[in-house]
Design a protein around this motif. Structure first.
Motif, PDB file in Angstrom:
ATOM      1  N   ALA A   6      28.194  24.323  62.137  1.00 48.46           N
ATOM      2  CA  ALA A   6      27.675  23.348  61.865  1.00 48.46           C
ATOM      3  C   ALA A   6      27.198  22.419  62.801  1.00 48.46           C
ATOM      4  CB  ALA A   6      28.463  22.326  60.672  1.00 48.46           C
ATOM      5  N   VAL A  49      18.344  19.153  57.792  1.00 50.86           N
ATOM      6  CA  VAL A  49      19.485  19.935  57.579  1.00 50.86           C
ATOM      7  C   VAL A  49      19.092  20.479  56.143  1.00 50.86           C
ATOM      8  CG1 VAL A  49      21.973  19.636  56.522  1.00 50.86           C
ATOM      9  CG2 VAL A  49      21.232  18.427  58.674  1.00 50.86           C
ATOM     10  N   LEU A  57      22.913  16.620  51.844  1.00 51.56           N
ATOM     11  CA  LEU A  57      24.290  15.781  52.106  1.00 51.56           C
ATOM     12  C   LEU A  57      24.076  14.770  51.554  1.00 51.56           C
ATOM     13  CD1 LEU A  57      24.723  16.937  55.946  1.00 51.56           C
ATOM     14  CD2 LEU A  57      25.623  17.704  53.964  1.00 51.56           C
ATOM     15  N   LEU A  75      28.745  18.748  56.151  1.00 51.49           N
ATOM     16  CA  LEU A  75      27.912  19.898  56.039  1.00 51.49           C
ATOM     17  C   LEU A  75      28.860  20.995  55.651  1.00 51.49           C
ATOM     18  CD1 LEU A  75      25.273  21.256  55.854  1.00 51.49           C
ATOM     19  CD2 LEU A  75      25.374  21.641  58.366  1.00 51.49           C
TER      20      LEU A  75
END
Length: 84
Positions: A6, A49, A57, A75
């Motif tokens: 991550a 992301v 997220l 994450l």
């Protein structure tokens, strides 16, 4: 996904459009203090992301962005939660 992986993904995404190397980012890098992130940067990173990993997220403000490592944990936890 491991937190290490991550961090790699986040480092790569952070460096897109910024004149810094992913190698210069560590889990301890503070997104606001070290990299000058603001709310727009945070929103753009969250969108990147999501596009890169498919993970949405839940981060309510730029103040939730302490370090690359803390975001990597979010994450990693999000991916693990989705695999259960």
């Amino acid at each position: 996904m491991t937190e290490e992986k991550a961090v790699e993904i986040l480092s790569s995404l952070i460096c897109r459009g910024r004149p810094i190397s992913p190698d210069s980012i560590s889990p301890d890098t503070n997104l606001v203090d070290d990299l000058g992130f603001d709310s727009l940067d945070a929103a753009e990173l969250l969108a990147a992301v999501h596009k890169e990993t498919g993970q949405q997220l839940n981060v309510s403000s730029v103040k939730d962005f302490h370090t690359v490592g803390s975001l990597a944990k979010k994450l990693s936890d999000s991916v693990a939660g989705g695999q259960k």
